[in-house]
Write an enzyme that holds these catalytic residues in place. Structure first.
Site, PDB file in Angstrom:
ATOM      1  CG  HIS A 269     -10.846 -17.015  -6.518  1.00  0.00           C
ATOM      2  ND1 HIS A 269     -11.377 -18.021  -6.902  1.00  0.00           N
ATOM      3  CD2 HIS A 269     -11.438 -15.946  -6.295  1.00  0.00           C
ATOM      4  CE1 HIS A 269     -12.797 -17.690  -6.968  1.00  0.00           C
ATOM      5  NE2 HIS A 269     -12.727 -16.454  -6.749  1.00  0.00           N
ATOM      6  CB  CYS A 270     -10.232 -20.514 -10.201  1.00  0.00           C
ATOM      7  SG  CYS A 270     -11.337 -20.405  -8.972  1.00  0.00           S
TER       8      CYS A 270
END
Ligand code: SAJ
Length: 452
Positions: A269-270
């Site tokens: 998610h990063c």
């Protein structure tokens, strides 16, 4: 009593909007440091789970959570009007990308509406969601200022990047240094004073934009270096070299080098998303963030490279991808997590299904995936499932998989993670680069004999 007083005597009420992989660990940390914490959510299942003392985040222990809930230091609610009772509010909602790969700020917008309507004198508002440099000052501040309250005296506003590393056994909220930057000096100081209550080291910077840029530098650093070693793998393949061997040897250099590993692409998610927030912002300033974009190009092309490597490995054995039974081992985005968001393994599966392969997957942490439009149930990793596959593709190197068994029972392996020990291979092994390794011509006969 002023907010500083409430922070000093830990009587301040702390509200966290978004009880996800960032918000929930933050809530637990501050509750354990004696602060009364309320989680704000739009998902009633999460609220019910927290009220029952049950964690849904692997890094948050049920027992520890239940203790804080029973002690009355943690509760959760869907009622955003209760934000008015909070002295400090952290916004920890997702900042994904839209379909056009632009920042999707809808979650922040929604949280901001709730904060705006609850804003009162004496509140500190901190955005933790990763965003482009300038957003706190350019979007949040004007909206909160419409209340007529003055920032720096009536309320305070800061940015503090989340640094949660899922499944990291060493670093958690307490011992990961926290960067904070306010829209003014008073806001920086207030945010630093608050976070020092629960976090060992707080590092103030001069502005909210600086703090936003810190986060993007951290994750762009990773994306670019991962892109570099992925390109090294592509180069090594053309040179007939094993990139992992080269990288392992380079990593013996005790200074001036930092090891990254090539892989099937980047997930999570990063790292796949954060750098795009940076390049998007810079494009509006007429600047092309070339490293960011190049790293994205290299990293997002890796699943295609893996699919082609599988196709040529099968071709070497006079088999086409079409109709071949392919077992993909490890579909989470990185080892020892159950999260498949943006996982490159899903793209590898989609590409192989597109070429007509019969694809199944095995992953001890993931039960079902949606890939290539179909819902796949996991296959148990066993001697039978390994031996039945025309090709086994390793995409995530979970530590709880018996990699020797994969080497022993699989006929053909494309290992994108360097997970399978060569000495266990009885069939043919390809890594991301370099020539195939034929186990049948090496020590394997002894191993095969033992396996019979
Ligand atoms: N990856 C590689 N090669 C590498 C390292 C990672 O291919 O050498 C891949 C992983 O398989 C994964 C993706 O990149 O698919 C991202 O991996 P990651 O290790 O960066 O894991 P994340 O996404 O959980 O990153 C988090 C980040 N934490 C935050 O953004 C708050 C990152 O800043 C941390 O540095 C990272 O954890 C960490 O240290 O592991």
């Amino acid at each position: 009593m002023t907010l500083r007083d409430r922070i000093a005597d830990r009587t301040c009420r702390y509200g966290v909007i978004g009880m996800g992989y960032v918000g929930l660990p933050l809530m637990l940390r501050f509750a354990q440091s004696g602060v009364r914490v309320t989680g704000f959510e739009v998902d009633d299942a999460k609220v019910e789970s927290i009220q029952a003392g049950r964690s849904y985040i692997p890094d948050v222990d049920d027992g520890e959570l239940a203790r804080e809930v029973e002690a009355g230091r943690i509760d959760a609610t869907l009622d955003m009007s209760r934000l008015a009772d909070m002295d400090v509010i952290s916004i920890c909602v997702p900042t994904p990308l839209s379909k056009s790969r632009d920042p999707d700020l809808s979650y922040v917008e929604s949280a901001l509406r709730s904060v705006e309507s609850a804003l009162r004198p004496g509140q500190l508002i901190v955005l933790e969601s990763t965003t482009y440099p300038g957003m706190t000052e350019e979007m949040l501040l004007p909206r909160l200022a419409t209340t007529g309250l003055r920032v720096g005296s009536d309320f305070w506003l800061a940015f503090s990047p989340e640094r949660v590393d899922p499944a990291n056994p060493r670093f958690g909220v307490r011992n990961t240094p926290k960067v904070v930057g306010g829209v003014d000096e008073a806001s920086t100081e207030m945010a630093a004073a608050f976070y020092r209550m629960g976090i060992e080291h707080v590092h103030p910077v001069s502005s909210a934009s600086a703090a936003e840029m810190v986060k993007l530098l951290e994750n762009t650093f990773r994306s670019v270096n991962i892109g570099l070693v992925n390109e090294v793998a592509l180069m090594c393949d053309r040179l007939g070299l094993d990139a992992s061997e080269v990288i392992r040897a380079a990593a013996t250099k005790p200074f001036g080098f930092m090891r990254f590993e090539p892989g099937p692409g980047i997930g999570g998610h990063c790292i796949p998303l954060d750098p795009i927030y940076l390049s998007w912002k810079l494009r509006h300033l007429d600047y092309r963030a070339r490293f960011v974009e190049l790293a994205q190009d290299v990293n997002t092309a890796m699943p295609q490279y893996v699919a082609e490597r599988v196709a040529s490995a099968l071709n070497e054995r006079a088999r086409s991808v079409k109709g071949s039974r392919i077992l993909v081992v490890g579909v989470a985005y990185k080892p020892d997590v159950d999260d498949t968001r943006e996982s490159p393994a899903l793209e590898v599966i989609r590409l192989l299904v597109e070429r007509g392969a019969e694809v199944s997957f095995a992953d001890p942490h993931v039960e079902t995936i949606s890939a290539g439009g179909a819902l796949l149930e996991r296959t148990e990793l066993s001697q039978n499932s390994l031996a039945a596959a025309d090709c086994v593709v390793v995409t995530t190197h979970h530590s709880d998989i018996d990699w020797e068994a994969v080497g022993l029972y699989a006929h053909l392996i494309v290992d994108t993670r360097g997970a399978v020990p060569k000495e266990s291979v009885t069939g043919t092994l390809l890594t991301l680069s370099g020539p195939a390794y034929d186990g049948a011509k090496s020590v394997a006969p002894l191993v095969m004999e033992a396996a019979r």
